[in-house]
Scaffold this motif. Structure first.
Motif, PDB file in Angstrom:
ATOM      1  N   GLU A  35       0.891  -1.342   0.007  1.00 44.51           N
ATOM      2  CA  GLU A  35      -0.091   0.142  -0.057  1.00 44.51           C
ATOM      3  C   GLU A  35       0.760   1.337   0.024  1.00 44.51           C
ATOM      4  N   GLU A  36       1.953   1.341   0.798  1.00 45.78           N
ATOM      5  CA  GLU A  36       2.736   2.320   0.714  1.00 45.78           C
ATOM      6  C   GLU A  36       3.497   2.514  -0.360  1.00 45.78           C
ATOM      7  N   LEU A  37       3.987   1.579  -1.031  1.00 41.32           N
ATOM      8  CA  LEU A  37       4.550   1.730  -2.616  1.00 41.32           C
ATOM      9  C   LEU A  37       3.564   2.492  -3.366  1.00 41.32           C
ATOM     10  N   LYS A  38       2.238   2.088  -3.537  1.00 37.74           N
ATOM     11  CA  LYS A  38       1.332   2.738  -4.246  1.00 37.74           C
ATOM     12  C   LYS A  38       1.372   4.204  -4.014  1.00 37.74           C
ATOM     13  N   LEU A  39       1.298   4.562  -2.566  1.00 40.54           N
ATOM     14  CA  LEU A  39       1.174   5.731  -2.359  1.00 40.54           C
ATOM     15  C   LEU A  39       2.411   6.837  -2.735  1.00 40.54           C
ATOM     16  N   LYS A  40       3.393   6.073  -2.524  1.00 42.22           N
ATOM     17  CA  LYS A  40       4.968   6.625  -2.994  1.00 42.22           C
ATOM     18  C   LYS A  40       4.901   6.809  -4.352  1.00 42.22           C
ATOM     19  N   LEU A  41       4.280   5.884  -5.174  1.00 42.11           N
ATOM     20  CA  LEU A  41       4.200   6.100  -6.566  1.00 42.11           C
ATOM     21  C   LEU A  41       3.531   7.530  -6.868  1.00 42.11           C
ATOM     22  N   VAL A  68       8.755   2.114  -9.214  1.00 37.66           N
ATOM     23  CA  VAL A  68       8.015   1.382 -10.166  1.00 37.66           C
ATOM     24  C   VAL A  68       8.857  -0.083  -9.977  1.00 37.66           C
ATOM     25  N   TYR A  69      10.128  -0.044  -9.882  1.00 36.72           N
ATOM     26  CA  TYR A  69      10.909  -1.273  -9.990  1.00 36.72           C
ATOM     27  C   TYR A  69      10.857  -2.002  -8.538  1.00 36.72           C
ATOM     28  N   MET A  70      10.443  -1.248  -7.418  1.00 33.88           N
ATOM     29  CA  MET A  70      10.303  -2.017  -6.283  1.00 33.88           C
ATOM     30  C   MET A  70       8.958  -2.454  -6.150  1.00 33.88           C
ATOM     31  N   MET A  71       7.890  -1.749  -7.030  1.00 35.89           N
ATOM     32  CA  MET A  71       6.587  -2.404  -7.066  1.00 35.89           C
ATOM     33  C   MET A  71       6.683  -3.545  -7.552  1.00 35.89           C
ATOM     34  N   THR A  78       9.311  -9.214 -13.468  1.00 33.32           N
ATOM     35  CA  THR A  78      10.576  -8.890 -13.893  1.00 33.32           C
ATOM     36  C   THR A  78      10.400  -7.611 -14.956  1.00 33.32           C
ATOM     37  N   HIS A  79      11.484  -6.803 -14.826  1.00 33.57           N
ATOM     38  CA  HIS A  79      11.486  -5.690 -15.954  1.00 33.57           C
ATOM     39  C   HIS A  79      11.251  -6.061 -17.410  1.00 33.57           C
ATOM     40  N   GLU A  80      11.826  -7.359 -17.608  1.00 37.72           N
ATOM     41  CA  GLU A  80      11.655  -8.049 -19.058  1.00 37.72           C
ATOM     42  C   GLU A  80      10.215  -8.201 -19.291  1.00 37.72           C
TER      43      GLU A  80
END
Length: 107
Positions: A35-41, A68-71, A78-80
């Protein structure tokens, strides 16, 4: 004493300590972290939206990409995988290079 209640980069507590202050932090559980990653985004996207100088734009874009990478990592993506979908969507629907702004569609 400022209260932040937000996700911060890993070295921020040490940086605060080096400034002679005492940070209070906690380790988030998985659900709270997601949830905090979404808020940080959203926070970082807003900061990029309002950035004006090139160096500020680069800094904010780097912060946004890091989140975004952490999400992705948090969800086991993966980035790929993302790049493959990005390229497929660009092939099928195009990118945003032509600066098209859809005003309306009539039936």
């Amino acid at each position: 004493m400022p209260i932040y209640n937000k996700l911060v980069r890993d070295h921020i507590p040490q940086i605060i300590e080096q400034a002679g202050k005492v940070p209070k932090v906690k380790i988030l559980d998985q659900a709270s972290y997601t949830e905090e990653l979404k808020l940080k985004l959203l926070e970082e996207a807003n900061e990029l939206r309002t950035a004006e100088e090139k160096t500020e734009i680069v800094e904010e874009a780097a912060d946004l990409v890091e989140v975004v990478y952490m999400m992705l990592e948090n969800q086991g993506i993966t980035h790929e995988e993302v790049e493959q979908v990005r390229q497929q969507k660009k092939l099928e629907r195009g990118g945003f290079k032509e600066r098209l702004f859809l005003v309306e569609v009539h039936d």
